[in-house]
Design an enzyme around this catalytic site. Structure first.
Site, short mmCIF file in Angstrom:
data_model
loop_
_atom_site.label_atom_id
_atom_site.label_comp_id
_atom_site.label_asym_id
_atom_site.label_seq_id
_atom_site.Cartn_x
_atom_site.Cartn_y
_atom_site.Cartn_z
N ASN A 9 -133.65 -52.36 -94.64
CA ASN A 9 -134.41 -51.16 -94.99
C ASN A 9 -134.45 -51.07 -96.51
O ASN A 9 -133.46 -50.72 -97.14
CB ASN A 9 -133.71 -49.93 -94.39
CG ASN A 9 -134.33 -48.63 -94.83
OD1 ASN A 9 -135.44 -48.61 -95.36
ND2 ASN A 9 -133.61 -47.53 -94.62
N LYS A 11 -136.03 -49.04 -98.29
CA LYS A 11 -136.21 -47.65 -98.76
C LYS A 11 -137.32 -47.62 -99.82
O LYS A 11 -138.27 -48.38 -99.74
CB LYS A 11 -134.89 -47.09 -99.28
CG LYS A 11 -133.73 -47.32 -98.31
CD LYS A 11 -132.54 -46.47 -98.61
CE LYS A 11 -131.38 -46.90 -97.73
NZ LYS A 11 -130.29 -45.96 -97.76
N HIS A 96 -134.55 -42.18 -89.39
CA HIS A 96 -133.49 -42.49 -90.37
C HIS A 96 -132.87 -41.18 -90.87
O HIS A 96 -133.57 -40.17 -91.03
CB HIS A 96 -134.08 -43.29 -91.53
CG HIS A 96 -133.03 -43.85 -92.43
ND1 HIS A 96 -132.40 -43.09 -93.40
CD2 HIS A 96 -132.48 -45.09 -92.49
CE1 HIS A 96 -131.51 -43.85 -94.02
NE2 HIS A 96 -131.53 -45.06 -93.49
N GLU A 98 -132.02 -40.20 -93.70
CA GLU A 98 -132.64 -39.63 -94.92
C GLU A 98 -133.89 -38.84 -94.55
O GLU A 98 -134.18 -37.81 -95.16
CB GLU A 98 -132.94 -40.77 -95.91
CG GLU A 98 -131.65 -41.26 -96.56
CD GLU A 98 -131.68 -42.69 -97.07
OE1 GLU A 98 -132.77 -43.28 -97.19
OE2 GLU A 98 -130.59 -43.23 -97.34
N GLU A 168 -125.84 -45.18 -87.39
CA GLU A 168 -125.61 -45.09 -88.83
C GLU A 168 -124.91 -43.77 -89.17
O GLU A 168 -125.58 -42.74 -89.35
CB GLU A 168 -126.94 -45.16 -89.58
CG GLU A 168 -127.71 -46.44 -89.36
CD GLU A 168 -128.64 -46.71 -90.53
OE1 GLU A 168 -128.50 -47.78 -91.14
OE2 GLU A 168 -129.49 -45.86 -90.84
N GLY A 174 -125.08 -45.80 -97.99
CA GLY A 174 -125.20 -45.85 -99.45
C GLY A 174 -123.97 -45.37 -100.21
O GLY A 174 -124.04 -45.12 -101.41
N SER A 214 -123.40 -49.12 -95.50
CA SER A 214 -122.62 -49.91 -96.46
C SER A 214 -122.21 -51.28 -95.92
O SER A 214 -121.10 -51.75 -96.20
CB SER A 214 -121.39 -49.10 -96.92
OG SER A 214 -121.81 -47.91 -97.56
N GLY A 235 -129.24 -51.34 -95.88
CA GLY A 235 -130.01 -50.75 -96.97
C GLY A 235 -129.82 -51.54 -98.26
O GLY A 235 -130.45 -52.57 -98.47
C1 PEP Z 1 -129.67 -47.53 -94.47
O1 PEP Z 1 -130.38 -47.04 -95.32
O2 PEP Z 1 -130.08 -47.58 -93.30
C2 PEP Z 1 -128.37 -48.05 -94.86
C3 PEP Z 1 -127.56 -48.43 -93.91
O3 PEP Z 1 -128.09 -48.10 -96.21
P1 PEP Z 1 -126.83 -48.84 -96.91
O4 PEP Z 1 -126.71 -50.21 -96.26
O5 PEP Z 1 -127.20 -48.93 -98.35
O6 PEP Z 1 -125.64 -48.01 -96.65
#
Ligand code: PEP
Length: 256
Positions: A9, A11, A96, A98, A168, A174, A214, A235
């Site tokens: 992703n 973003k 998601h 966000e 998630e 993040g 992460s 991400g």
């Molecule tokens: C995401 O945005 O779905 C995500 C898992 O981000 P990150 O890997 O940066 O934590």
């Protein structure tokens, strides 16, 4: 046995040239990993077509980060399923955290988007996960169950089987603070149990479940070794070809 799936992703990152360069670096190496794993790149809308053209024939798939459920009309700023298919998408991320936190995405909207995506031939990656406060108060399982029930309401078993669910935890996205493999596996079990109650054991065993939050090359093996975890939604670490390939390789090696 479920096929592994790693999705990136991006973003709100990467211009068209930067996205094409990243996609090229990944797809040029795809012959080395594509037999062992589905790989999906989810650029911003502006770069979807160019990225899809760049990875064509490599086996790497392209997805969008969101979609609107209506087919066309006066919906300023929105993008339809047909437009995504036209631009080269075969996947779409829906719900998601966000989007849930910042853009008013509800379980009802997630459900509408999922149905529209499936009707258009797009495979949905449905994101679910609890906040830190919900985990600390002990309601994480209940929150995730409710999100799964909301997303899949009225979706047939056949269609449900094609979906991917990304667990998630919001506090892990993040932040550099990933879940443990054990907790991710336990929540994947909750998701499968919810699907088994909604449908059947066959459907719940068919749906692929990713962990996201992460994920890095160095911790992917911990998640990949879990029996209920079939891949990752990545991400930050999907923005560098070497890191993303490291994650794919860790996934494949752990499931051997
Ligand atoms: C995401 O945005 O779905 C995500 C898992 O981000 P990150 O890997 O940066 O934590």
């Amino acid at each position: 046995m479920r096929r592994s799936i790693i999705a990136g992703n991006w973003k709100m990152n990467k211009t068209i040239p930067d996205g094409v360069a990243l996609a090229g670096a990944l797809s040029d190496d795809a012959a080395e990993f594509i037999d062992g794993c589905d790989v999906v790149l989810c650029p911003p809308f502006t770069a979807v077509k160019a990225v899809a053209d760049r990875v064509a024939e490599s086996g790497v798939d392209v997805g969008a980060q969101d979609v609107f459920w209506e087919a066309s009309g006066a919906f300023t700023g929105e993008v339809s399923c047909e437009m995504l298919v036209d631009a080269g998408c075969s996947w779409v991320i829906i719900g998601h955290s966000e989007r849930r936190a910042m853009f008013g995405e509800t379980d009802d909207k997630v459900n509408k988007k999922m149905k529209a995506a499936i009707a258009a031939g797009l495979k949905p990656i449905i994101c679910v996960g609890e906040t830190l406060a919900q985990r600390e108060e002990g309601s994480a399982d209940e929150v995730v169950r409710r999100q799964v029930e909301g997303a899949f309401a009225g979706v047939s078993g056949d269609d449900a089987s094609k979906a991917v669910v990304a667990y998630e935890p919001v506090w892990a996205i993040g932040t550099g603070r990933a879940s443990t493999g054990e907790d991710a596996n336990s929540m994947a079990g909750v998701i499968r149990d919810t699907l088994a109650k909604l449908y059947s054991g066959d459907v719940s065993e068919a749906v692929r479940i990713q962990y996201g939050g992460s994920v890095k090359p160095g911790n992917m093996a911990e998640f990949a070794q879990q029996p209920e975890v079939d891949g990752a939604l990545v991400g930050g670490a999907s923005l560098k070809a070497a890191d993303f390939i490291g994650i794919i390789t860790a996934m494949i090696d752990s499931k051997k």
